[in-house]
Motif scaffolding. Structure first.
Motif, PDB file in Angstrom:
ATOM      1  N   PRO A 115      13.838  19.571  56.515  1.00 18.34           N
ATOM      2  CA  PRO A 115      13.864  18.188  56.993  1.00 18.34           C
ATOM      3  C   PRO A 115      13.367  17.229  55.910  1.00 18.34           C
ATOM      4  CG  PRO A 115      11.928  19.293  57.827  1.00 18.34           C
ATOM      5  CD  PRO A 115      12.708  20.322  57.049  1.00 18.34           C
ATOM      6  N   PRO A 116      13.735  15.965  56.031  1.00 14.97           N
ATOM      7  CA  PRO A 116      13.285  15.002  55.032  1.00 14.97           C
ATOM      8  C   PRO A 116      11.762  14.889  55.027  1.00 14.97           C
ATOM      9  CG  PRO A 116      14.563  13.935  56.786  1.00 14.97           C
ATOM     10  CD  PRO A 116      14.561  15.392  57.055  1.00 14.97           C
ATOM     11  N   ARG A 117      11.218  14.614  53.877  1.00 13.22           N
ATOM     12  CA  ARG A 117       9.762  14.506  53.737  1.00 13.22           C
ATOM     13  C   ARG A 117       9.401  13.041  53.519  1.00 13.22           C
ATOM     14  NH1 ARG A 117      11.009  19.398  50.906  1.00 13.22           N
ATOM     15  NH2 ARG A 117      10.950  18.358  48.910  1.00 13.22           N
ATOM     16  N   SER A 118       9.115  12.366  54.618  1.00 11.89           N
ATOM     17  CA  SER A 118       8.896  10.924  54.584  1.00 11.89           C
ATOM     18  C   SER A 118       7.638  10.509  53.846  1.00 11.89           C
ATOM     19  CB  SER A 118       8.860  10.366  56.008  1.00 11.89           C
ATOM     20  OG  SER A 118      10.112  10.530  56.610  1.00 11.89           O
ATOM     21  N   LEU A 119       6.564  11.280  53.955  1.00  8.18           N
ATOM     22  CA  LEU A 119       5.323  10.881  53.289  1.00  8.18           C
ATOM     23  C   LEU A 119       5.489  10.901  51.772  1.00  8.18           C
ATOM     24  CD1 LEU A 119       2.628   9.838  54.116  1.00  8.18           C
ATOM     25  CD2 LEU A 119       1.744  12.158  54.121  1.00  8.18           C
ATOM     26  N   GLU A 120       6.161  11.907  51.245  1.00  6.98           N
ATOM     27  CA  GLU A 120       6.419  11.953  49.812  1.00  6.98           C
ATOM     28  C   GLU A 120       7.326  10.800  49.391  1.00  6.98           C
ATOM     29  OE1 GLU A 120       6.732  14.641  51.777  1.00  6.98           O
ATOM     30  OE2 GLU A 120       5.758  16.353  50.855  1.00  6.98           O
ATOM     31  N   ALA A 121       8.343  10.509  50.224  1.00  9.14           N
ATOM     32  CA  ALA A 121       9.247   9.398  49.930  1.00  9.14           C
ATOM     33  C   ALA A 121       8.490   8.073  49.928  1.00  9.14           C
ATOM     34  CB  ALA A 121      10.391   9.357  50.937  1.00  9.14           C
ATOM     35  N   ALA A 122       7.533   7.920  50.834  1.00  7.93           N
ATOM     36  CA  ALA A 122       6.718   6.701  50.870  1.00  7.93           C
ATOM     37  C   ALA A 122       5.896   6.572  49.594  1.00  7.93           C
ATOM     38  CB  ALA A 122       5.812   6.712  52.095  1.00  7.93           C
ATOM     39  N   ARG A 123       5.292   7.673  49.163  1.00  7.56           N
ATOM     40  CA  ARG A 123       4.468   7.659  47.952  1.00  7.56           C
ATOM     41  C   ARG A 123       5.304   7.304  46.725  1.00  7.56           C
ATOM     42  NH1 ARG A 123       4.087  11.942  44.974  1.00  7.56           N
ATOM     43  NH2 ARG A 123       4.428  13.383  46.686  1.00  7.56           N
ATOM     44  N   ILE A 124       6.473   7.910  46.610  1.00 10.67           N
ATOM     45  CA  ILE A 124       7.326   7.660  45.448  1.00 10.67           C
ATOM     46  C   ILE A 124       7.883   6.239  45.491  1.00 10.67           C
ATOM     47  CG2 ILE A 124       9.446   8.356  44.266  1.00 10.67           C
ATOM     48  CD1 ILE A 124       8.742  11.261  45.316  1.00 10.67           C
ATOM     49  N   SER A 125       8.266   5.774  46.671  1.00 11.62           N
ATOM     50  CA  SER A 125       8.757   4.395  46.798  1.00 11.62           C
ATOM     51  C   SER A 125       7.663   3.397  46.427  1.00 11.62           C
ATOM     52  CB  SER A 125       9.250   4.133  48.226  1.00 11.62           C
ATOM     53  OG  SER A 125      10.385   4.919  48.498  1.00 11.62           O
ATOM     54  N   SER A 126       6.438   3.713  46.784  1.00 13.45           N
ATOM     55  CA  SER A 126       5.307   2.867  46.397  1.00 13.45           C
ATOM     56  C   SER A 126       5.138   2.844  44.885  1.00 13.45           C
ATOM     57  CB  SER A 126       4.030   3.381  47.073  1.00 13.45           C
ATOM     58  OG  SER A 126       2.925   2.630  46.677  1.00 13.45           O
ATOM     59  N   ASN A 127       5.324   3.994  44.241  1.00 11.00           N
ATOM     60  CA  ASN A 127       5.264   4.039  42.775  1.00 11.00           C
ATOM     61  C   ASN A 127       6.362   3.184  42.149  1.00 11.00           C
ATOM     62  OD1 ASN A 127       3.013   5.696  42.458  1.00 11.00           O
ATOM     63  ND2 ASN A 127       4.219   7.572  42.622  1.00 11.00           N
ATOM     64  N   ILE A 128       7.552   3.242  42.733  1.00  4.73           N
ATOM     65  CA  ILE A 128       8.667   2.419  42.240  1.00  4.73           C
ATOM     66  C   ILE A 128       8.324   0.943  42.395  1.00  4.73           C
ATOM     67  CG2 ILE A 128      11.066   1.744  42.692  1.00  4.73           C
ATOM     68  CD1 ILE A 128      11.582   4.724  43.413  1.00  4.73           C
ATOM     69  N   ALA A 129       7.763   0.572  43.542  1.00  3.28           N
ATOM     70  CA  ALA A 129       7.384  -0.828  43.779  1.00  3.28           C
ATOM     71  C   ALA A 129       6.384  -1.306  42.721  1.00  3.28           C
ATOM     72  CB  ALA A 129       6.799  -0.986  45.180  1.00  3.28           C
ATOM     73  N   ARG A 130       5.425  -0.445  42.369  1.00  5.84           N
ATOM     74  CA  ARG A 130       4.436  -0.810  41.344  1.00  5.84           C
ATOM     75  C   ARG A 130       5.098  -1.062  39.987  1.00  5.84           C
ATOM     76  NH1 ARG A 130       0.727   3.925  43.012  1.00  5.84           N
ATOM     77  NH2 ARG A 130      -0.342   3.006  44.771  1.00  5.84           N
TER      78      ARG A 130
END
Length: 162
Positions: free
Chosen positions: A119-134
């Motif tokens: 299944p998709p791993r949303s918490l990891e996706a949130a962390r990586i998306s946050s890194n992209i935002a930074r």
């Protein structure tokens, strides 16, 4: 508890120097023949080491160990969590070094691997998306930073709503 788990526990507790020491004492040469399980364990140790290097302000040391981790993982297993973490650490190192395009490339590759996960791993996706935002925010690309930050919030909401 295996020593590799101790290295990860030290990392999780913020004892980066201990994590580095424990990981370095257990790393075997990449060319050594290993079972698939040992290859994955060795890749995980290298990601622990890469993460500790990033946390201690040593991003220039991340590249070698994170790429060794990627080379140890079965190339057909694109969504492997260790692969995702290695790509994320490479992105963080590039962000620290000021290499915007390289950082974004690694983060996008990590997100692509997560998109393929079942299944998709949303918490990891949130962390990586946050890194992209930074990265976008520091580069002055506010609109793109906002899009990435919104994705981080959506992904995190999936986890915490449950």
């Amino acid at each position: 508890m295996p020593r590799s788990a101790l290295a990860r526990a030290a990392l999780d507790l913020g004892n980066y120097t201990t994590a580095i020491h424990l990981a370095q004492t257990q790393i075997l040469p990449v060319e050594q023949p290993l079972s698939p399980q040992r290859r994955l364990a060795q890749a995980s140790l290298r990601v622990t080491l890469a993460t500790s290097f990033n946390q201690t302000g040593r991003p220039e040391e991340v590249y070698g160990v994170a790429n060794e981790a990627l080379n140890l993982i079965d190339p057909t297993d694109e969504s492997n969590v260790v692969r995702v973490d290695a790509l994320d650490q490479l992105g963080i190192a590039q962000r620290h070094l000021g290499n915007v395009d390289a950082a974004l490339d690694y983060f996008q590759r990590a997100l692509s691997a997560l998109d393929d996960a079942h299944p998709p791993r949303s918490l990891e996706a949130a962390r990586i998306s946050s890194n992209i935002a930074r990265v976008y925010a520091r580069d002055g690309r506010v609109t793109l930073a906002e899009v990435a930050a919104r994705r981080a919030v959506i992904e995190a909401s999936r986890v915490y709503a449950a």
